[in-house]
Write a protein that holds these residues in place. Sequence first.
Motif, mmCIF file in Angstrom:
data_model
loop_
_atom_site.group_PDB
_atom_site.id
_atom_site.type_symbol
_atom_site.label_atom_id
_atom_site.label_comp_id
_atom_site.label_asym_id
_atom_site.label_seq_id
_atom_site.Cartn_x
_atom_site.Cartn_y
_atom_site.Cartn_z
ATOM 1 N N VAL A 10 -1.961 -6.664 13.201
ATOM 2 C CA VAL A 10 -2.641 -6.791 11.897
ATOM 3 C C VAL A 10 -1.622 -6.670 10.764
ATOM 4 O O VAL A 10 -0.795 -5.752 10.765
ATOM 5 C CB VAL A 10 -3.693 -5.667 11.710
ATOM 6 C CG1 VAL A 10 -4.412 -5.809 10.368
ATOM 7 C CG2 VAL A 10 -4.702 -5.642 12.850
ATOM 8 N N ILE A 11 -1.717 -7.577 9.798
ATOM 9 C CA ILE A 11 -0.935 -7.417 8.555
ATOM 10 C C ILE A 11 -1.928 -7.184 7.419
ATOM 11 O O ILE A 11 -2.903 -7.935 7.260
ATOM 12 C CB ILE A 11 -0.071 -8.655 8.249
ATOM 13 C CG1 ILE A 11 1.037 -8.797 9.310
ATOM 14 C CG2 ILE A 11 0.559 -8.542 6.848
ATOM 15 C CD1 ILE A 11 1.970 -9.975 9.109
ATOM 16 N N ILE A 12 -1.689 -6.127 6.664
ATOM 17 C CA ILE A 12 -2.557 -5.823 5.521
ATOM 18 C C ILE A 12 -1.780 -6.144 4.243
ATOM 19 O O ILE A 12 -0.670 -5.634 4.040
ATOM 20 C CB ILE A 12 -2.995 -4.343 5.548
ATOM 21 C CG1 ILE A 12 -3.804 -4.067 6.824
ATOM 22 C CG2 ILE A 12 -3.806 -4.001 4.296
ATOM 23 C CD1 ILE A 12 -4.238 -2.618 7.020
ATOM 24 N N ILE A 13 -2.366 -6.992 3.427
ATOM 25 C CA ILE A 13 -1.721 -7.349 2.158
ATOM 26 C C ILE A 13 -2.198 -6.374 1.101
ATOM 27 O O ILE A 13 -3.363 -6.397 0.701
ATOM 28 C CB ILE A 13 -2.083 -8.796 1.740
ATOM 29 C CG1 ILE A 13 -1.718 -9.786 2.844
ATOM 30 C CG2 ILE A 13 -1.392 -9.158 0.417
ATOM 31 C CD1 ILE A 13 -2.200 -11.209 2.585
ATOM 32 N N GLY A 14 -1.319 -5.485 0.666
ATOM 33 C CA GLY A 14 -1.673 -4.536 -0.390
ATOM 34 C C GLY A 14 -1.990 -3.160 0.153
ATOM 35 O O GLY A 14 -2.869 -3.005 1.013
ATOM 36 N N GLY A 15 -1.260 -2.177 -0.348
ATOM 37 C CA GLY A 15 -1.505 -0.789 0.066
ATOM 38 C C GLY A 15 -2.330 -0.044 -0.954
ATOM 39 O O GLY A 15 -1.995 1.077 -1.333
ATOM 40 N N ILE A 36 1.806 -2.991 6.665
ATOM 41 C CA ILE A 36 1.216 -3.078 5.314
ATOM 42 C C ILE A 36 2.314 -3.539 4.357
ATOM 43 O O ILE A 36 3.391 -2.926 4.295
ATOM 44 C CB ILE A 36 0.659 -1.718 4.854
ATOM 45 C CG1 ILE A 36 -0.362 -1.190 5.860
ATOM 46 C CG2 ILE A 36 0.026 -1.839 3.470
ATOM 47 C CD1 ILE A 36 -0.984 0.148 5.493
ATOM 48 N N LEU A 37 2.035 -4.607 3.632
ATOM 49 C CA LEU A 37 3.008 -5.135 2.674
ATOM 50 C C LEU A 37 2.473 -4.907 1.270
ATOM 51 O O LEU A 37 1.392 -5.419 0.913
ATOM 52 C CB LEU A 37 3.221 -6.628 2.926
ATOM 53 C CG LEU A 37 3.858 -6.961 4.279
ATOM 54 C CD1 LEU A 37 3.741 -8.442 4.579
ATOM 55 C CD2 LEU A 37 5.323 -6.513 4.315
ATOM 56 N N GLU A 38 3.202 -4.143 0.493
ATOM 57 C CA GLU A 38 2.738 -3.774 -0.849
ATOM 58 C C GLU A 38 3.758 -4.310 -1.866
ATOM 59 O O GLU A 38 4.948 -4.080 -1.739
ATOM 60 C CB GLU A 38 2.610 -2.244 -0.948
ATOM 61 C CG GLU A 38 2.444 -1.686 -2.347
ATOM 62 C CD GLU A 38 1.300 -2.311 -3.138
ATOM 63 O OE1 GLU A 38 0.170 -2.347 -2.635
ATOM 64 O OE2 GLU A 38 1.557 -2.781 -4.281
ATOM 65 N N LYS A 39 3.244 -5.009 -2.869
ATOM 66 C CA LYS A 39 4.187 -5.631 -3.806
ATOM 67 C C LYS A 39 4.810 -4.627 -4.770
ATOM 68 O O LYS A 39 5.879 -4.852 -5.316
ATOM 69 C CB LYS A 39 3.522 -6.782 -4.562
ATOM 70 C CG LYS A 39 2.580 -6.406 -5.667
ATOM 71 C CD LYS A 39 1.951 -7.689 -6.209
ATOM 72 C CE LYS A 39 0.947 -7.420 -7.299
ATOM 73 N NZ LYS A 39 1.531 -7.043 -8.571
ATOM 74 N N HIS A 40 4.112 -3.517 -4.966
ATOM 75 C CA HIS A 40 4.610 -2.519 -5.910
ATOM 76 C C HIS A 40 5.511 -1.527 -5.161
ATOM 77 O O HIS A 40 5.627 -1.585 -3.952
ATOM 78 C CB HIS A 40 3.391 -1.815 -6.524
ATOM 79 C CG HIS A 40 3.712 -1.067 -7.769
ATOM 80 N ND1 HIS A 40 4.403 -1.626 -8.810
ATOM 81 C CD2 HIS A 40 3.435 0.197 -8.134
ATOM 82 C CE1 HIS A 40 4.544 -0.720 -9.757
ATOM 83 N NE2 HIS A 40 3.967 0.392 -9.376
ATOM 84 N N ASN A 41 6.126 -0.603 -5.913
ATOM 85 C CA ASN A 41 7.011 0.359 -5.240
ATOM 86 C C ASN A 41 6.310 1.677 -4.897
ATOM 87 O O ASN A 41 6.957 2.656 -4.565
ATOM 88 C CB ASN A 41 8.260 0.633 -6.089
ATOM 89 C CG ASN A 41 7.906 1.190 -7.457
ATOM 90 O OD1 ASN A 41 6.724 1.347 -7.776
ATOM 91 N ND2 ASN A 41 8.893 1.488 -8.267
ATOM 92 N N LEU A 42 4.988 1.679 -5.008
ATOM 93 C CA LEU A 42 4.191 2.879 -4.711
ATOM 94 C C LEU A 42 2.916 2.468 -3.994
ATOM 95 O O LEU A 42 2.415 1.368 -4.213
ATOM 96 C CB LEU A 42 3.753 3.555 -6.015
ATOM 97 C CG LEU A 42 4.752 4.367 -6.815
ATOM 98 C CD1 LEU A 42 4.127 4.725 -8.152
ATOM 99 C CD2 LEU A 42 5.121 5.629 -6.064
ATOM 100 N N PRO A 43 2.335 3.380 -3.182
ATOM 101 C CA PRO A 43 1.035 3.050 -2.600
ATOM 102 C C PRO A 43 -0.098 3.334 -3.578
ATOM 103 O O PRO A 43 0.104 4.032 -4.573
ATOM 104 C CB PRO A 43 0.959 4.017 -1.410
ATOM 105 C CG PRO A 43 1.737 5.211 -1.838
ATOM 106 C CD PRO A 43 2.838 4.703 -2.755
ATOM 107 N N GLY A 44 -1.276 2.800 -3.271
ATOM 108 C CA GLY A 44 -2.473 3.218 -4.002
ATOM 109 C C GLY A 44 -3.016 2.218 -5.004
ATOM 110 O O GLY A 44 -4.137 2.356 -5.469
#
Length: 510
Positions: A10-15, A36-44
């Motif tokens: 599974v790949i999740i786009i956005g944390g 999980i691939l997150e575009k920002h440098n932080l989760p949430g």
Amino acid sequence: MAFYKDHYQVIIIGGGLAGMACALQLQAKGVSDILILEKHNLPGGLATSYVRNGVEMEATLHEMMSIGPKEDRLKVGQFFDEMGVDIDWLRVPEAYRFVETEKGIDITLHSGFKKMAHEIEKKYPGWGRKVYDFMNLCNRVYDSMNYLSTHQMGKLKMLKEHPDFVRTLGYTAQQVLDTYHFPEDVQDILKAYWIYVGNPTDTLPFTIFAFLLADYFRGGSYVARGFSHEMSMKMERKVEEQGAQFEFCQEVTKILVKDGRVYGVRTKRGDEIHCDYVVSGAYPNRVYSQMIEPASEVPEGAIKVINAKKLSVCPVSVMMVLDGTPEELGIHDYNIFSTNNMHMDELWANSKTLGPYHYLTSICLNLANPDCCPQGLTQFSITALPLVNAFEGVKEEDYFALKRQLAREMIGTYEKTTGIVIHDKIREIEVETPVTVSHYVGAWKGSIYGYAHDMQDHVVARLQTADSERFIRGLQFAGAHGISGDGMGPQITNGRAAAKGILDSLKEEK
Ligand SMILES: Cc1cc2nc3c(=O)[nH]c(=O)nc-3n(C[C@H](O)[C@H](O)[C@H](O)COP(=O)(O)OP(=O)(O)OC[C@H]3O[C@@H](n4cnc5c(N)ncnc54)[C@H](O)[C@@H]3O)c2cc1C
């Protein structure tokens, strides 16, 4: 060593909260091969905070629903507990103070159906009992919604076991309220939360309204001691501890599809990563108009669906650190909903403009979280929730002046309504708009609440059409654009629903 494996389950786009809730739910059911691939440098995502001049400022969370006290957790609180994500929840002291200047209404309600009915009775003698009955109706609908969201049921059984849910399903909040013949003031007071779902009561399904009222007045609302960022950091830690790979500063630009089935994603950096399932935190509008590769794999039905959806509201939030304690400033309420009047058609028309906004919510964080600031300071915000379209025509060169103007107007309205002067006490100020949201998390047009809940796009109808709207095999959505809609609590439910979609497919494909 390669940055990525050749293949993930599974790949999740956005944390964001929804993406992380999805990961936690999958892990709890034994699916652990997750990226999980997150575009920002932080989760949430929006569940975050920022620091100005040494003071951490909450970026978004006013109140979290569906948590409940430790001994009687509601759905979302239970999920955090069960997942071992230990949040230091702080209870918000009151439900709200509601101030309407035209009619001179000023009342504070606390959670607990009996308590709030009693508070209304004191100001409007003879109506407390009926308010209590109304809240109990909301509560029965709430219980049914929670039950039916996890249980399949035939029509007859549903009619027998959930009669109030069935009876009220086809009606708006306004239609059901009208059957109680409350005085206008009492109706206005009961409608104060309308803004939290971003829809006027005359088009808002009663089921959504009932859910909202029952949840807030039954379990109270909560904030996290470490701000919404505490949820994000603790969820991320848990997801990683349980084996998921979490990568930051990695924007997904394409979802790869072949013969109607996803097989991977491509990032802005150029990595092509393969998988069996993709969960998208990006809005369906972005996915179907920009992200599916090749574009010929975009189903016609998907375009029809996104074109038919109405985006809900977006924020204009003026966030401040004020010199002085709440007591020194004369601020005694955690949450005030204030307005000149409760004519829904006028308020709705107002929310389509660039202000001045009439319906405001003001939050004093110290009153739920006394250590949220260094001593002697107050963390305070004023928020309006206009519709996204209002900002579409704003030119770049006018944007900063508009932000300043909106902040001045909203502070002025707050001061006029409450008599509390804050404009000369501002130490730090930030103004958040749909542009901020769109820039920060990429939410479509800056919408924070996904799609509007109205009688044409009802949560029950969404549940019924969910299967036929799953256009690409292996692709799930998790975010405010999901079935449960807006807010941080519902993102936990939306994330879990996406996980369920994958778990069901895994079962079918076995
Ligand atoms: C001012 C304000 C006040 C609010 N107050 C409350 C409140 O009091 N209570 C409440 O419950 N809710 C509140 N909300 C709403 C709440 O914040 C949102 O509904 C919720 O956080 C949305 O969560 P999400 O997971 O859907 O999306 P997001 O938080 O937007 O997360 C999506 C994530 O996906 C990432 N992403 C998107 N596209 C890509 C891509 N292509 N590649 C990689 N990563 C990507 C984003 O960077 C982001 O991290 C408020 C919001 C605002 C702005």
